[in-house]
Design a protein around this motif. Structure first.
Motif: not given
Lengths: 409, 409
Positions: B395, B397-401, B404-408
């Motif tokens: 796994v 998963p993308p790491v956001l700062q 950030d806006t969740i890209p879904v």
């Protein structure tokens, strides 16, 4: 409604702060008047008329044995892995070391996914399914997200999970394998919470954040119901609970009030103790100030990652439970809780999580200060199994080659 | 002994091969006549006269509810973390995908330490304590050693554990934290077994290896007792069991015979299926040859590490159980079992261990071949929680700062 037996006696929802009343059978979030968590209220008169503790005996050993006091209307809505009725076990070795003659542990590591988060997820997801929710989103310190992802998969509900990069790594695998959409954030759960809030309002997810829906709490409440049943429908002197969002402590106190109103336990109150880590202790600070709410803890950090919650939405409920039961709040250092983890393992054989270990460290301190006496019946909630935290133990055993003789005497 | 109720109706020990009889209340190892495992025998006439299944209902939801059929003479000898009565849950999502209309899983991941090994350790260590044993030694593929180390620590018994370097790494932490003496060996469990045998004979340890003492099996037997009780004292059509040392399968069959002799279940036999990995399938090879024993499997290797047992001491008992119940033995590839682990997680939400996943892969194959029909009631033993095997899931998963806006969508 008639007077016959029904599966759930859920009646309505009530704001935990301003007491505004809301309908229970539509999707609800926070109180629309004051923004506080909603609490499920039951028709306790009818519960009392139709149900008594003796009835639970023959039921399955899971949390659904208390269905009259749970919010799920129909057994067909249950999303279950058979969770609940975790053992309450004596800890005589640790008790002896710590000077506590009656020390017990409720081991929540024996739940699906290895943590107490299964309780909230089981009831929360079941009720979400019953109310027709299709997509949930939540921030998490790891274990709650893993639990909700698992139950959501079982229910056929989509799950969007956001957790800090520092959350226990196995919880990533749990979320991913069960098909949740998983994102990490280089920050704290409070940062993840803000991002989830945005997704909820902009994109139609249902918010499953701690206390932002009313039913996770009802699942956690079953810890209290089980404790009372396991003790023969009475309460211990003291319960120590590792406190992040605090839902378990709020839930145990809610169970106590409901059972007292039903006449199922006596008037005695167990002193409820909120245990936090020195690196993130907003409830302790508030309690020391005799405040009714906490303030945001800056630069929160502790090895007991599950309780790294800088500001709990339910802080006023936690503090109320502590004040009303003559309990206390106490912080322990990381070194101290890691030491306690070893003491418990060596003396009673249990491999507990750092959050549970914090409670043992707290018990040791409270005994030393005299707040606990040798004769107090002390019950510690171990919220998860140690096997989810292999990094808390440093081990480098000797490696032998085939045919070597084992170098022991 | 009189005719009154006693806690255990253990009567004597009997060689599983040559039927030689041995006294039960002294420490015994293998049969001194032929070197085979000893089986505990009970005075079933007295059990039948003094005990019936209806009595179990009000007892604690742990394996000790069956104490009449367990070897521990006194409740004071119990070394317990509250283990047993693991849930038997429907797996409708996976069943639907696999064309099995009645698929169930007994989830042994909800035991202390997260695996079914707790059963054998609970009963084995309790009986060792009762018989005055002070030091035990054993080879392990990880989980059994972790379980015995925990129970031994709780009992105040010293434990010497030897495991392959490839065993699940968290089991090292479990052994070390509870104070066991732990050694790794750069080899297989069979290599570890030889080293332990030397320590036992030269240095006075009691040998707790699989089937080299008679009581681990009795703990595993409770899986069978629980299954029968959970089904209302009847048997399913088929039980699939991931087979390394095979003690669970032998135990379930032993429970069946005892319950049939007691008249507690009908005459129907569940077809018992031994599931192995293609990389280590000595039982499957023997079954295909209609042999009564297996031969050592060379270069054993599989991701389902718990069942990497090249030659089981109880192989003749495993094969006998399969033949007598008209069962079968089947091997599955690692790719196939890892795929099945994902199928189960996505469709029913459960994160199971690779060994349990092997059984789901086997069920899929047996359904495809017609050995299983859509209407068969199929029960799979998941021997442990997936959280002990984080490496089976890849796994990233993308790491956001923060912010950030969740890209879904």
């Amino acid at each position: 409604m008639g007077s016959g037996k029904v599966y759930s006696y859920l009646d309505h929802l009530e704001c935990g702060r301003c007491n505004a009343r809301f309908a229970a059978d539509v999707v609800q979030g926070l109180c629309t008047v004051c923004g506080s968590p909603l609490l499920a209220r039951y028709d306790l008169d009818r519960v009392g008329a139709n149900c008594s503790p003796s009835e639970f005996v023959g039921r399955s050993p899971d949390l659904w044995r208390y269905h009259e006091l749970l919010p799920v209307r129909s057994p067909d809505s249950k999303v279950s892995f058979g969770e609940g009725m975790t053992p309450l076990i004596p800890m005589p070795g640790t008790g002896s070391v710590m000077g506590l003659g009656r020390l017990f542990m409720k081991d929540e590591g024996l739940l699906p996914g290895g943590t107490f988060k299964a309780r909230g997820a089981a009831v929360g997801v079941s009720r979400a399914k019953e109310l027709g929710i299709k997509r949930i989103a939540m921030p998490t310190n790891g274990n709650a997200g893993a639990a909700w992802a698992a139950y959501a998969a079982r229910a056929g509900i989509e799950a969007l999970i956001v957790m800090p990069t520092d959350a226990p790594s196995v919880t990533r695998a749990e979320c991913a394998l069960t098909g949740a959409q998983l994102f990490l954030v280089d920050g704290l759960i409070s940062d993840a919470g803000k991002m989830v809030a945005e997704a909820v309002s902009a994109r139609g997810y249902s918010d499953a954040s701690t206390l932002k829906e009313p039913y996770r709490l009802e699942g956690k409440k079953t810890m209290g119901l089980e404790i009372f049943e396991q003790l023969g429908w009475r309460v211990p002197d003291v319960i120590l609970y590792p406190t992040g969002g605090g839902v378990g402590l709020i839930g145990i106190y809610k169970a106590l009030l409901e059972c007292q109103q039903l006449g199922w336990v006596g008037d005695k109150l167990p002193r409820l103790v909120s245990v936090q880590a020195s690196g993130c202790a907003p409830i302790v600070r508030a309690w020391e100030d005799r405040a009714s709410e906490s303030t945001m803890w800056e630069d929160a950090s502790t090895v007991a990652f599950g309780i790294t919650v800088p500001k709990a939405l339910g802080d006023f409920l936690i503090l109320d439970a502590i004040y009303k039961t003559d309990g206390c709040a106490i912080a322990v250092d990381d070194d101290d809780l890691l030491d306690a983890q070893g003491v418990v393992a060596r003396n009673d054989g249990a491999f507990i999580c750092p959050e549970g270990a914090a409670c043992f460290a707290a018990a040791r301190s409270l005994r030393a200060s005299g707040w606990l006496s040798e004769s107090d019946e002390v019950l510690i909630i171990n919220t998860g199994t140690g096997i989810k935290y292999p990094d808390t133990v440093s081990v480098s055993p000797p490696v032998l080659q085939v045919g070597d003789t084992i170098p022991v005497g």
